[in-house]
Design a protein around this motif. Sequence first.
Motif, mmCIF file in Angstrom:
data_model
loop_
_atom_site.group_PDB
_atom_site.id
_atom_site.type_symbol
_atom_site.label_atom_id
_atom_site.label_comp_id
_atom_site.label_asym_id
_atom_site.label_seq_id
_atom_site.Cartn_x
_atom_site.Cartn_y
_atom_site.Cartn_z
ATOM 1 N N ASP A 35 49.187 30.892 21.187
ATOM 2 C CA ASP A 35 50.354 31.575 20.659
ATOM 3 C C ASP A 35 50.271 31.584 19.144
ATOM 4 O OD1 ASP A 35 53.388 30.952 19.550
ATOM 5 O OD2 ASP A 35 53.298 32.525 21.063
ATOM 6 N N SER A 36 50.941 32.542 18.537
ATOM 7 C CA SER A 36 50.823 32.703 17.081
ATOM 8 C C SER A 36 51.213 31.453 16.321
ATOM 9 C CB SER A 36 51.691 33.878 16.616
ATOM 10 O OG SER A 36 53.058 33.616 16.876
ATOM 11 N N VAL B 218 55.195 33.889 29.837
ATOM 12 C CA VAL B 218 53.816 34.045 29.367
ATOM 13 C C VAL B 218 52.865 33.275 30.275
ATOM 14 C CG1 VAL B 218 52.205 33.488 27.502
ATOM 15 C CG2 VAL B 218 54.440 34.461 26.951
ATOM 16 N N PHE C 11 58.204 31.632 27.043
ATOM 17 C CA PHE C 11 56.865 31.077 27.202
ATOM 18 C C PHE C 11 56.570 30.722 28.659
ATOM 19 C CE2 PHE C 11 57.802 30.310 22.691
ATOM 20 C CZ PHE C 11 56.756 31.037 22.159
ATOM 21 N N THR D 247 51.218 26.665 23.624
ATOM 22 C CA THR D 247 52.500 27.315 23.348
ATOM 23 C C THR D 247 53.424 26.342 22.632
ATOM 24 O OG1 THR D 247 53.575 26.635 25.408
ATOM 25 C CG2 THR D 247 52.278 28.660 25.466
ATOM 26 N N LEU E 164 47.778 35.286 20.779
ATOM 27 C CA LEU E 164 48.901 35.996 21.378
ATOM 28 C C LEU E 164 50.003 36.207 20.343
ATOM 29 C CD1 LEU E 164 47.404 34.474 23.775
ATOM 30 C CD2 LEU E 164 49.596 34.539 24.965
ATOM 31 N N ASP E 165 50.439 37.446 20.205
ATOM 32 C CA ASP E 165 51.604 37.772 19.385
ATOM 33 C C ASP E 165 51.448 37.225 17.976
ATOM 34 O OD1 ASP E 165 54.090 38.593 18.550
ATOM 35 O OD2 ASP E 165 55.169 36.935 19.516
#
Length: 378
Positions: free
Chosen positions: A149-150, A104, A101, A93, A168-169
């Motif tokens: 994460d993106s 998350v 986050f 992240t 993710l995302d």
Amino acid sequence: MRERPIGADGASGPRRARRSGRPTSYVTAADIAREIGVSPATVSLVVNDKARGRVSPATEARVRAAVERAGYRVDLGAQGLATGLRHSIALVTPDLADPFFAQVAMGVTAALEGRYQLVLLVANGGPGDNGPPRLDEVLALRVDGMLLDSTAATLLGPDRPPCPAVILDAPGPLDGDGLRVDFDLAAGVEALVAHLVGLGHRRFGYLDWVADSPTFLARRTVLEAGIRERLGPRGTFDPTRSRVELDDADRVFRASWPTWEANGVSAVICATDLQAYGVMRAARDLGIAIPGHVSVAGFNDLEFSAVVDPPLTSVALPAYDLGLRAAALLRRRLEHRRLNASRIVLPTTLMVRASTGPVPGPRTSGPPTTTTTAGPAA
């Protein structure tokens, strides 16, 4: 009672352990099997969640009751010998200081159910840092899988990693059989644009993140497209950037506001709620009333957004569910269970609160109003 491990094949660790200076015997799956009159293999199937279609519901219930009475749990080390899994997953992240986050990570932890060790890798995005850890650095940790994460999706590069990964995302195309959990940004953004246009807003300032990660690029692109579609040439969209920090958002708003005000900007939309809190703090110090002089909205709908003054209008992106669904998807891949879908799309909703209001009339001269207070202290 001390928890006692049962291995994937019925084996246990050392036969004896110590608690409070007194010896305590470990009990194997074979011991439980003898107690209730089943085979050790049956016990192993039940405690490893492989009983469906192999063990009758009545027998499964008996095994689980016996295991529950003893407070046993699966010995992940022994299970790893049988499955080849190390029971370790990496979550990459940008910043755990961001409450989004943190949520998350909480969702990921819930989905892992104590069966996997969670390795957290934090890479602060933006100028001046070294970026996310390299793929080889992650794999050196000998993890079974990755949750990216993106902003860390570039770890994948042109080659596939040698372990399963879930993005993710990360809006946009994903080749092959990649796994992904995204947000339905279009629905939340459409609701936000309709809300603000309905209040008479035509000129918008936008506070973006400093880097073009897929999710932030999508937020800006979808938002600008929605404004253009509804307003055409009557609408304006003036973006600038800050880090996802209260202080930096505060600084950038102070620098941008004179131009925005001169151009008739009546609503400022922020890529995250944390940036919106910084804008609100700066507006308070400058004597700019929210929403009396400018409306403010954000993305994420953090728990603080309902209690800042005024409460913040925000597009809710369910962070906990993002982590929960992504980790569950990765587990299914690692445990060779059927995947119902390789991509999951989570809904988004608009939470309308008091930080947005009708377009104000011309600002009158006189002492500035100070009705706006900021959120959590920087």
